[in-house]
Scaffold this active site. Structure first.
Site, PDB file in Angstrom:
ATOM      1  N   GLU A  49     -23.064  -9.776 -36.553  1.00  0.00           N
ATOM      2  CA  GLU A  49     -22.290  -8.543 -36.351  1.00  0.00           C
ATOM      3  C   GLU A  49     -21.350  -8.757 -35.178  1.00  0.00           C
ATOM      4  OE1 GLU A  49     -24.537  -4.777 -37.913  1.00  0.00           O
ATOM      5  OE2 GLU A  49     -25.741  -5.685 -36.355  1.00  0.00           O
TER       6      GLU A  49
ATOM      7  N   HIS B  13     -18.378   4.459 -32.797  1.00  0.00           N
ATOM      8  CA  HIS B  13     -18.399   3.387 -33.804  1.00  0.00           C
ATOM      9  C   HIS B  13     -17.046   3.343 -34.505  1.00  0.00           C
ATOM     10  CE1 HIS B  13     -19.539   0.852 -37.152  1.00  0.00           C
ATOM     11  NE2 HIS B  13     -20.684   0.607 -36.543  1.00  0.00           N
TER      12      HIS B  13
ATOM     13  N   ARG C  37     -17.314  -3.216 -30.236  1.00  0.00           N
ATOM     14  CA  ARG C  37     -17.012  -1.923 -30.867  1.00  0.00           C
ATOM     15  C   ARG C  37     -15.956  -1.106 -30.139  1.00  0.00           C
ATOM     16  NH1 ARG C  37     -23.073  -0.152 -32.803  1.00  0.00           N
ATOM     17  NH2 ARG C  37     -23.065  -1.632 -34.506  1.00  0.00           N
TER      18      ARG C  37
ATOM     19  N   HIS D  95     -21.468   7.433 -31.952  1.00  0.00           N
ATOM     20  CA  HIS D  95     -22.528   6.675 -32.623  1.00  0.00           C
ATOM     21  C   HIS D  95     -23.770   6.468 -31.765  1.00  0.00           C
ATOM     22  CE1 HIS D  95     -24.240   3.931 -35.478  1.00  0.00           C
ATOM     23  NE2 HIS D  95     -24.216   2.917 -34.637  1.00  0.00           N
TER      24      HIS D  95
ATOM     25  N   ARG E 232     -22.863  -1.033 -26.123  1.00  0.00           N
ATOM     26  CA  ARG E 232     -24.010  -1.691 -26.760  1.00  0.00           C
ATOM     27  C   ARG E 232     -23.567  -2.791 -27.723  1.00  0.00           C
ATOM     28  NH1 ARG E 232     -27.221  -0.300 -31.781  1.00  0.00           N
ATOM     29  NH2 ARG E 232     -25.503   1.097 -32.238  1.00  0.00           N
TER      30      ARG E 232
HETATM   31  C1  LIG Z   1     -26.084   5.522 -38.899  1.00  0.00           C
HETATM   32  C2  LIG Z   1     -26.737   4.694 -37.840  1.00  0.00           C
HETATM   33  C3  LIG Z   1     -26.909   3.330 -38.027  1.00  0.00           C
HETATM   34  C4  LIG Z   1     -27.509   2.551 -37.040  1.00  0.00           C
HETATM   35  N1  LIG Z   1     -27.693   1.214 -37.267  1.00  0.00           N
HETATM   36  C5  LIG Z   1     -28.359   0.484 -36.338  1.00  0.00           C
HETATM   37  C6  LIG Z   1     -28.663  -0.895 -36.578  1.00  0.00           C
HETATM   38  O1  LIG Z   1     -28.367  -1.451 -37.639  1.00  0.00           O
HETATM   39  N2  LIG Z   1     -29.328  -1.569 -35.618  1.00  0.00           N
HETATM   40  C7  LIG Z   1     -29.708  -1.018 -34.434  1.00  0.00           C
HETATM   41  O2  LIG Z   1     -30.291  -1.699 -33.588  1.00  0.00           O
HETATM   42  N3  LIG Z   1     -29.437   0.288 -34.201  1.00  0.00           N
HETATM   43  C8  LIG Z   1     -28.799   1.038 -35.108  1.00  0.00           C
HETATM   44  N4  LIG Z   1     -28.540   2.365 -34.854  1.00  0.00           N
HETATM   45  C9  LIG Z   1     -29.048   2.961 -33.617  1.00  0.00           C
HETATM   46  C10 LIG Z   1     -30.556   3.139 -33.738  1.00  0.00           C
HETATM   47  O3  LIG Z   1     -30.889   3.517 -35.055  1.00  0.00           O
HETATM   48  C11 LIG Z   1     -31.089   4.193 -32.778  1.00  0.00           C
HETATM   49  O4  LIG Z   1     -30.560   3.989 -31.494  1.00  0.00           O
HETATM   50  C12 LIG Z   1     -32.598   4.094 -32.677  1.00  0.00           C
HETATM   51  O5  LIG Z   1     -33.180   4.149 -33.965  1.00  0.00           O
HETATM   52  C13 LIG Z   1     -33.137   5.235 -31.816  1.00  0.00           C
HETATM   53  O6  LIG Z   1     -34.538   5.243 -31.929  1.00  0.00           O
HETATM   54  P1  LIG Z   1     -35.349   6.295 -31.088  1.00  0.00           P
HETATM   55  O7  LIG Z   1     -36.786   6.049 -31.403  1.00  0.00           O
HETATM   56  O8  LIG Z   1     -34.935   6.253 -29.682  1.00  0.00           O
HETATM   57  O9  LIG Z   1     -34.860   7.722 -31.640  1.00  0.00           O
HETATM   58  P2  LIG Z   1     -34.836   8.327 -33.107  1.00  0.00           P
HETATM   59  O10 LIG Z   1     -35.228   7.343 -34.133  1.00  0.00           O
HETATM   60  O11 LIG Z   1     -33.546   9.005 -33.287  1.00  0.00           O
HETATM   61  O12 LIG Z   1     -36.002   9.413 -33.037  1.00  0.00           O
HETATM   62  C14 LIG Z   1     -35.888  10.546 -32.208  1.00  0.00           C
HETATM   63  C15 LIG Z   1     -37.114  11.405 -32.419  1.00  0.00           C
HETATM   64  O13 LIG Z   1     -37.201  12.389 -31.387  1.00  0.00           O
HETATM   65  C16 LIG Z   1     -37.598  13.612 -31.957  1.00  0.00           C
HETATM   66  N5  LIG Z   1     -37.207  14.703 -31.055  1.00  0.00           N
HETATM   67  C17 LIG Z   1     -36.013  14.896 -30.439  1.00  0.00           C
HETATM   68  N6  LIG Z   1     -36.066  15.995 -29.657  1.00  0.00           N
HETATM   69  C18 LIG Z   1     -37.311  16.509 -29.804  1.00  0.00           C
HETATM   70  C19 LIG Z   1     -37.977  17.650 -29.281  1.00  0.00           C
HETATM   71  N7  LIG Z   1     -37.371  18.505 -28.438  1.00  0.00           N
HETATM   72  N8  LIG Z   1     -39.255  17.889 -29.656  1.00  0.00           N
HETATM   73  C20 LIG Z   1     -39.883  17.053 -30.524  1.00  0.00           C
HETATM   74  N9  LIG Z   1     -39.315  15.948 -31.043  1.00  0.00           N
HETATM   75  C21 LIG Z   1     -38.038  15.680 -30.683  1.00  0.00           C
HETATM   76  C22 LIG Z   1     -36.923  13.628 -33.307  1.00  0.00           C
HETATM   77  O14 LIG Z   1     -37.551  14.554 -34.161  1.00  0.00           O
HETATM   78  C23 LIG Z   1     -37.139  12.165 -33.734  1.00  0.00           C
HETATM   79  O15 LIG Z   1     -38.425  12.021 -34.306  1.00  0.00           O
HETATM   80  C24 LIG Z   1     -27.937   3.150 -35.825  1.00  0.00           C
HETATM   81  C25 LIG Z   1     -27.763   4.517 -35.634  1.00  0.00           C
HETATM   82  C26 LIG Z   1     -27.180   5.297 -36.630  1.00  0.00           C
HETATM   83  C27 LIG Z   1     -27.006   6.757 -36.403  1.00  0.00           C
END
Ligand SMILES: Cc1cc2nc3c(=O)[nH]c(=O)nc-3n(C[C@H](O)[C@H](O)[C@H](O)COP(=O)(O)OP(=O)(O)OC[C@H]3O[C@@H](n4cnc5c(N)ncnc54)[C@H](O)[C@@H]3O)c2cc1C
Length: 438
Positions: free
Chosen positions: A111, A225, A267, A328, A363
């Protein structure tokens, strides 16, 4: 619901679930999600997870991450990310994660701004596959309870020590006492008009931190993005056209169907080039050309994107895709140390809501799932080592829901319930008139 646990984890994305899986199995762990378990950014991740391929790739991986981050990264965090990548990828593979392979070897893809192919992936829906396997593994563990539709309103702050959380489920307020709280609440895209993020992710971890003077860092570092699917008059979640499509050779074209930028630059540079081109061409998009790929290859390797675009009326093997930049990713967040400790005692932050300093100002593609794995593993190890000496504090005088200092829980519920519910409805609902435009 039992209202006493050892560890309360707020968020069921990659970082929340992986943290839970790395906690000692003797600990009682509660993982909550504000809405359905799949409604997170992890589920949406397409491209893959970056990793050093082997020991010899670690230094180059570090350099690529620093360069993409404009050298604003925290060097120690970047070194940890690269060095601990292989063991964490191996651990999720041991759970049964299915990734793409060629003749039995991992099919690493490339990428933007990576010097070499080092992204492991499952077709173009890696996040969904990762989320499913982590959830499956967590459900096997007797010490982990996972609950959806539980919305954290606030943490409980006892004189600078985090001792639990206050949450709401439908209209019922629940208090959970814990030795440790881990915020894994994800990104902030829901507050932007155009974002690739789930709409429910509105930075709850940040607003809670602000309320309790918990240190934040680099909150102006927000990644745009370059290539989200363009739709007329559409505000809301935008379909991401993954960088890996450009990584495999898709080209960006202006209105005259000419290339105007190296598609694999970082990006921020590609996004800026697209903005300039849109202005020059006086149209709100540029084209992404994937028509030179074999249709079967696209359907197989980019199944998700192919099908999603088809649903929107575009066969990407025949037609150009209209794309424009969209919010993004959030590089900044709650400041944490190398073990994901925040500035508040017994409060940890992991994943996108945390700022480990790994990403600097920008990032590197596919580094966020990896950050979620590496640093939530470190948080879990740290928690395992301190949790025995922490006492559960169930003193009701410390409840401070929504900044109300109340002495009695029942009284809080009666007096403030309506206000709390209104606050939640406001947060959950469509925030159209409060959207930030960038
Ligand atoms: C379309 C897209 C494509 C992507 N592609 C990639 C990729 O190919 N590779 C890569 O490395 N990254 C990628 N990313 C980024 C990556 O997916 C995210 O940064 C990462 O998954 C975040 O993980 P997380 O566990 O921090 O949060 P998330 O997976 O977003 O989970 C957040 C959680 O917090 C909970 N939550 C939030 N507030 C509260 C609250 N007040 N009370 C209770 N629960 C709450 C939500 O319900 C959820 O369960 C992508 C992002 C997007 C949007």
């Amino acid at each position: 619901m039992n209202n006493k646990v050892d560890v309360l984890i707020v968020g069921s994305g990659v970082s929340g679930l992986y943290c839970a899986l790395n906690l000692d199995q003797s600990l009682k762990v509660l993982v909550i999600s504000k809405s359905k378990l799949e409604e997170n950014n992890t589920y949406l991740a397409q491209g893959g997870i970056s990793t050093a391929k082997d020991e010899s790739d670690i230094e180059l991986f570090i350099q690529d991450t620093l360069k993409a981050g404009r050298y604003k990264n925290k060097l120690d965090s970047v070194k940890i990310l690269a060095k601990e990548s292989i063991e964490n990828i191996n651990k999720i593979l041991s759970y049964g994660l299915q990734i793409d392979k060629v003749n039995g070897d991992i099919d690493y893809t490339k990428e933007g701004a990576h010097s070499t192919n080092r992204i492991v992936h499952s077709k173009d829906n890696t996040g969904e596959v990762v989320h499913k396997i982590l959830l499956k593994e967590a459900r096997k563990r007797k010490n982990i309870v996972i609950l959806e539709d539980l919305y954290l309103l606030d943490i409980i702050n006892d004189n600078g020590k985090c001792v639990g959380g206050i949450m709401i489920n439908n209209e019922n307020i629940k208090v959970v006492h814990s030795k440790v709280v881990v915020l894994a609440t994800g990104g902030i895209g829901g507050i932007f008009k155009n974002s690739t993020n789930q709409r429910n992710l509105i930075g709850d971890g940040i607003s809670i931190s602000l309320k309790h003077n918990i240190k934040l860092k680099d909150i102006d570092y927000i990644q745009i993005h370059p290539t989200a699917f363009y739709e007329d008059d559409k505000s809301g979640r935008r379909l991401l056209i993954s960088e890996s499509l450009r990584g495999e050779g898709a080209k960006l074209l202006n209105k005259n169907k000419e290339r105007f930028v190296d598609e694999l630059l970082p990006r921020d540079i590609v996004s800026n080039a697209i903005y300039r081109q849109m202005k020059k061409d006086r149209i709100p998009y540029v084209y992404l050309d994937a028509t030179h790929f074999d249709k079967h290859y696209l359907i197989n390797r980019f199944k998700f994107i192919y099908e999603q675009c088809l649903e929107k009326g575009i066969d990407i093997s025949k037609e150009y895709i209209k794309v424009s930049p969209a919010q993004h990713y959030f590089m900044g967040g709650i400041e944490v140390d190398l073990n994901s400790n925040t500035s508040m005692k017994n409060l940890f932050a992991v994943g996108e809501i945390s700022c480990t300093g790994v990403h600097g100002a920008n990032r590197l593609a596919s580094n966020s799932l990896l950050e979620g794995l590496v640093f939530s593993n470190r948080a879990a190890n740290k928690i395992n080592s301190i949790v025995d000496i922490i006492e559960i504090n169930t003193n009701k005088t410390v409840y401070n829901k929504l900044n109300f200092n109340c002495l009695d829980l029942n009284k809080i519920e009666e007096e403030n319930k309506l206000m709390v519910i209104n606050e939640i409805k406001r947060n959950r609902g469509d925030l159209q008139d409060e959207l930030f435009d960038y």
